[in-house]
Design a protein around this motif. Structure first.
Motif, PDB file in Angstrom:
ATOM      1  N   CYS A 160       0.633  -0.881  -0.003  1.00  0.00           N
ATOM      2  CA  CYS A 160      -0.163  -0.085  -0.180  1.00  0.00           C
ATOM      3  C   CYS A 160       0.795   1.125   0.073  1.00  0.00           C
ATOM      4  CB  CYS A 160      -1.209  -0.192   0.943  1.00  0.00           C
ATOM      5  SG  CYS A 160      -2.129  -1.117   1.211  1.00  0.00           S
ATOM      6  N   CYS A 179      -5.768  -2.228   2.479  1.00  0.00           N
ATOM      7  CA  CYS A 179      -5.928  -3.263   1.978  1.00  0.00           C
ATOM      8  C   CYS A 179      -6.318  -4.361   3.362  1.00  0.00           C
ATOM      9  CB  CYS A 179      -4.453  -3.878   0.724  1.00  0.00           C
ATOM     10  SG  CYS A 179      -2.977  -4.753   1.908  1.00  0.00           S
ATOM     11  N   CYS A 182      -3.466  -4.451   5.718  1.00  0.00           N
ATOM     12  CA  CYS A 182      -3.459  -3.316   6.721  1.00  0.00           C
ATOM     13  C   CYS A 182      -4.636  -2.021   6.932  1.00  0.00           C
ATOM     14  CB  CYS A 182      -1.779  -2.533   5.729  1.00  0.00           C
ATOM     15  SG  CYS A 182      -2.587  -1.448   4.950  1.00  0.00           S
TER      16      CYS A 182
END
Ligand code: ZN
Ligand code: ZN
Ligand code: FE
Length: 768
Positions: A160, A179, A182
Motif C-alpha cells: 500500500c 488492503c 493493513c
C-alpha cells in the motif's frame, strides 16, 4: 509557448487525485516542471511545447471528484530550469484553507479490482483510490493527510505504501488507502452465536441472514443503515413496527439501474442521477410489481432508490448465496435522532430494532445521511436533502466576504459558514428540538469551522425568537464576545428567496414566491404563502395568502382536519355542515365542537398565511388525510392524487386577490361543490394545483406592473412538490417571466441558512 508558466488552480483539488493527474498529463505533453499542494489549491509550474494543450486538458477533463473554481496562469522569466516533472512537498500557510471533498461512491477501477479474484483486494470492503471513497466523513482536520483522518490507526503495509508514494499510481496520496493486510476489517456481531470476524465470511453470513428475513444494522460511510430484504413483507413490516409506527417511506438500495427499472420507471436523467458519483437516493415513480414489499412505502407513488456506493454495499449484492432485487436501507436512528455512527452507539441504541450488526473499525468522524434528489420532468433535478456526496462542497458567492455563521431554521436544520468567496452549507442535521441533533449541530459546526479556518464575526439567525438555532446564535455570540449589532435576525421567507438567488448568482431584485409550512413573520404571525419584492438585502411583502386561525398550533400540523375545519368555517360559516356533510360524518363531533370553539374564540389559534397548511386543509376536505404520521404526508397525498388525474384540461377554481390579500374562500366553495358533484379526488387535486399556479402568475403580474421586475424566484418546502413546480414554472414562463427555482440547495428549511448568510453580508456591506 515560450518560457515557463505558473498555473494556480483553486477549488476542490486536494484529496481527489489532482497531482497524479497533473503528473501523468505533464508526461503526456512532455512538459518539465513540478506541482504541489498549497493552502489554497494546487500550483503547477511547467515548460515545454504544449503548455496550452496541457492547460486545456486540465480544464476540460479534470479528475472526476475535483471541482475547479479558478485557473490562473502567469508567465515566468527564464527557461530550462527543470529536469523532468516532479511532485513536490506541500506548502501550507496558516489561516488559509483548501476545501474538503465530499464522500464519493466506489469508482469503476476499484469495482473491477473488487470483483477480480486475482487482485490483492479481491472482495475487500474498504477498497478505494484518489477517485473514490470516504473524505468528509473521516477528516478530523486539514491539511487532508492520513494522520488527520480516522485512518490514522492503520499503518500501511509495504504494498500500500508503494502505491501511496508512486505519483503515477491511482492511489498516490490516497489517504484512506488500505488492503486486507493493513486496513480496516468487517465483522458480524450476532445476537445469538459467535461473532464472525473475517471480511469474507462476515459479509457472506450477513447476506444469508438477510435472505432469511433478519434485520441488520450495517455500518456504512456516513452512518448506520437498518437493512432487510425489501421483497420480504414480514421483514419489512417487522422493521416498520420496530423503528417507528408511521407510514414514512423507507429508502431502498438496488444493485444497478437496470434492476431498479424492474419496479420503478427510470428515465435517462434518472439513471444518470442514480449512477453519478454522489449516489443519492433518487425518488422514482413506482411500477406495479410485486418485487418490492408494499410496506416499504405504503400508499406512495414513488420509491426512494439508491445504488451501492461503498465496496461493502457492492459485496452484499454480489454474493453467490442470494441476488437481492433491493434491500431496505433506512437511516439507523430512533425517531428524530441523528443517524448512529459508532459501533457502541449502534449496539446500544439499535438493539431493539436490529437482530444483528455488521460492524467495522474505520471510525466515522462526521455523520452524513444519504442525500435525496428528484428529477423534475423536462427540467433539472432538485435536491430534497443535501448531505452525503454534496456536503461540504462550497457555493461560490462571487465576492470576498467577512466570516459569517448563519444558524439556519429548526426542523430541517443546516448552518452555513462563509470563508473568502465561499459559502459552506453544512450537511442535513435535522430537528434541533431533539437533544442529540443539537449536539450533532454543534459538533459539525466545530469541525467545519476548524477545517475551513473560519472565525465568524457576524452571526445571522431566524427571526423566530424560540427556535433553538436562534437561542444558539445568541449563546454563541455571547461566548465569542461578538457585539450585539453583529447578530442579525433574518426573516424566514426572505432567507428562502435569497437562498434561491444565491444559488443562481442573481443580484437584481426578484419577485419572491415563498410557499412553505411555517415561518415567523415581521408581524409576529405565522407566514408561509408569501409574495415578496426581494433583494439580497431586504424585501417588501407585496401579497400573501389570507390569514386563518391554526387551531391548536403544532397539533394542527399533525391533524390536517383542523385546518380543513378552519377553511370551511371561514368559507361557509355555519352553512358548512350542509355544504359538506361528508367531512363532518368522518370526524368525531365532540372534537369538531372543541376545535370550532378554539377557532371562533381565538383560543390557542395563531393566525397563519401558510401554503403548507392550505395543502393540509384541502387534503382533509377532499378526504385524503385527516391525520398524518410523518411531516408532509397530507400534501404528498394531494400531489400523488393530482398526478394520476387524466382531466388535465380542468380549470382553476375561482379566488380573489384584493389589496395584496389572496382570498381562497371561493376556491374552497368550488372544491366542496366538486366533492358533492362526485368529481374524482384526483381531478379535484389537479385543479387545486392549477389554481395555485394561477394565483402565483396573477400575483406576480400585479407585482411586475408596479415594479417592473420580471424575475421570479420560487422557494420554500412547498416547491418540492414537483407538479406544482412544473405547472407554476410553465405558467410564469408563458406569462413572460424568467423563473428561478432551487436545484442544488434544498427549497425547504435546509436551504435557509445560505440565504441568511448572504443577507447578513449584504447588510454588513451597507452599514460598512
Ligand atoms: Zn477508486
Ligand atoms: Zn495494505
Ligand atoms: Fe421554511
Amino acid at each position: 509557448m515560450e518560457g515557463r508558466t505558473r498555473i494556480h488552480i483553486t477549488g476542490i483539488v486536494q484529496g481527489v487525485g489532482f497531482r497524479p493527474f497533473v503528473f501523468n498529463l505533464a508526461n503526456k505533453y512532455r512538459l518539465n516542471g513540478f506541482c504541489l499542494n498549497d493552502s489554497e489549491g494546487v500550483i503547477v509550474e511547467v515548460e515545454g511545447e504544449e503548455v496550452d494543450a496541457f492547460i486545456n486538458e486540465i480544464r476540460s477533463s479534470p479528475p472526476p471528484l475535483s471541482r475547479i473554481e479558478t485557473i490562473i496562469t502567469e508567465a515566468l522569466p527564464g527557461s530550462g530550469a527543470y529536469k523532468g516533472f516532479v511532485i513536490r512537498e506541500s506548502v501550507l500557510q496558516e489561516g488559509k484553507s483548501a476545501m474538503i471533498s465530499p464522500d464519493m461512491a466506489t469508482c469503476p477501477d476499484c469495482m473491477r479490482e473488487l470483483l477480480d479474484h486475482k487482485d490483492r483486494r479481491y472482495r475487500y470492503p474498504f477498497i478505494n483510490c484518489t477517485n473514490c471513497g470516504p473524505r468528509y466523513s473521516i477528516v478530523l482536520d486539514i491539511p487532508y493527510d492520513r494522520p488527520k483522518t480516522t485512518m490514522a490507526p492503520f499503518n500501511m503495509c509495504v504494498d500500500c505504501e508503494r502505491e501511496y508514494r508512486d505519483p503515477s499510481n491511482r492511489r498516490f496520496h490516497a489517504q484512506p488507502n488500505a488492503c486486507p493486510v493493513c486496513g480496516p476489517n468487517v465483522w458480524l456481531k450476532q445476537r445469538v452465536g459467535e461473532d464472525v470476524v473475517s471480511d469474507h465470511s462476515a459479509v457472506q453470513k450477513a447476506v444469508m441472514l438477510l435472505r432469511d428475513g433478519a434485520i441488520l444494522a450495517i455500518k456504512g460511510l456516513g452512518g448506520f443503515h437498518l437493512c432487510c430484504d425489501a421483497a420480504n413483507n414480514d421483514a419489512v413490516r417487522r422493521l416498520r413496527d420496530r423503528k417507528r409506527r408511521s407510514n414514512k417511506p423507507f429508502a431502498i438500495m438496488s444493485p444497478d439501474a437496470e434492476t431498479a427499472g424492474r419496479f420503478c420507471s427510470v428515465s435517462e436523467d434518472e439513471r444518470e442521477l442514480l449512477e453519478g458519483i454522489t449516489r443519492p437516493i433518487v425518488l422514482l415513480e413506482r411500477l406495479s410489481s410485486d418485487l418490492i414489499s408494499d410496506a416499504v412505502a405504503p400508499g406512495s407513488r414513488t420509491l426512494g432508490v439508491m445504488l451501492p456506493y461503498t465496496p461493502l454495499h457492492h459485496l452484499l449484492f454480489n454474493s453467490p448465496d442470494k441476488r437481492f432485487t433491493a434491500l431496505v436501507m433506512t437511516s439507523g436512528n430512533l425517531a428524530d435522532e441523528p443517524i448512529v455512527v459508532s459501533n457502541n452507539e449502534a449496539v446500544e441504541r439499535l438493539s431493539g430494532i436490529a437482530d444483528h450488526f455488521l460492524l467495522h473499525d474505520r471510525e466515522i468522524y462526521m455523520r452524513v445521511d444519504d442525500s435525496i434528489v428528484a428529477q423534475v420532468p423536462g427540467s433539472t433535478s432538485i435536491l430534497l436533502r443535501r448531505s452525503r456526496g454534496f456536503a461540504p462542497a462550497p457555493f461560490l458567492i462571487g465576492e470576498e466576504m467577512a466570516d459569517i455563521l448563519a444558524c439556519g431554521a429548526e426542523l430541517k436544520s443546516t448552518f452555513c459558514l462563509t470563508k473568502g468567496k465561499s459559502a459552506i452549507l453544512s450537511q442535513h442535521i435535522g430537528d434541533l428540538t431533539n437533544y442529540e441533533a443539537l449536539e450533532f449541530y454543534k459538533e459539525s459546526l466545530k469541525n467545519l469551522k476548524n477545517s475551513f479556518r473560519a472565525g465568524p464575526v457576524i452571526i445571522a439567525h431566524d427571526m423566530h425568537p424560540d427556535y433553538l438555532s436562534t437561542k444558539f446564535a445568541h449563546e454563541y455570540a455571547a461566548l465569542e464576545k461578538i457585539a450585539e449589532e453583529m447578530v442579525m435576525p433574518v426573516q424566514h421567507h426572505h432567507a428562502h428567496i435569497v437562498s434561491c438567488m444565491a444559488e443562481h448568482g442573481l443580484h437584481k431584485e426578484v419577485i419572491g414566491v415563498a410557499f412553505d409550512g411555517t415561518g415567523y413573520g415581521t408581524d409576529g404571525k405565522i407566514w408561509g404563502g408569501e409574495f415578496l419584492a426581494a433583494s439580497r438585502k431586504g424585501f417588501v411583502r407585496k401579497a400573501h395568502m389570507e390569514y386563518l386561525p391554526l387551531p391548536g398550533g403544532d397539533r394542527a400540523v399533525k391533524e390536517p382536519w383542523r385546518m380543513g375545519l378552519s377553511y370551511l368555517s371561514h368559507a361557509f360559516g355555519d352553512g358548512m355542515y350542509d355544504a359538506h356533510p361528508g367531512f363532518f360524518e368522518r370526524l368525531n363531533g365532540r372534537d369538531v365542537t372543541t376545535v370550532l370553539q378554539m377557532i371562533r374564540g381565538n383560543i390557542n389559534s395563531p393566525l397563519t398565511s401558510s401554503a403548507g397548511r392550505l395543502f393540509d386543509a384541502v387534503s382533509s376536505i377532499i378526504g385524503l388525510r385527516d391525520r398524518i404520521t410523518f411531516e408532509g404526508e397530507a400534501a404528498i397525498a394531494l400531489e400523488t392524487a393530482a398526478y394520476s388525474s387524466i382531466d388535465r384540461r380542468g380549470l382553476a377554481y375561482p379566488y380573489r386577490i384584493a389589496g395584496g390579500i389572496v382570498c381562497l374562500s371561493d376556491m374552497i366553495k368550488g372544491i366542496v361543490e366538486d366533492v358533492r358533484q362526485g368529481v374524482r379526488v384526483r381531478d379535484i387535486s389537479f385543479r387545486f394545483h392549477l389554481t395555485l399556479g394561477t394565483i402565483i402568475l396573477d400575483a406576480s403580474r400585479n407585482i411586475r406592473e408596479d415594479s417592473g421586475i420580471e424575475d421570479v424566484a420560487l422557494s420554500g418546502g412547498v416547491f418540492q412538490n414537483r407538479l406544482l413546480l412544473t405547472l407554476t414554472r410553465d405558467m410564469l414562463e408563458d406569462g413572460g417571466f424568467r423563473v428561478w427555482s432551487q436545484e442544488k440547495v434544498p427549497a425547504n428549511d435546509g436551504g435557509v441558512s445560505l440565504g441568511q448568510a448572504v443577507i447578513a453580508w449584504e447588510r454588513m456591506k451597507e452599514e460598512g
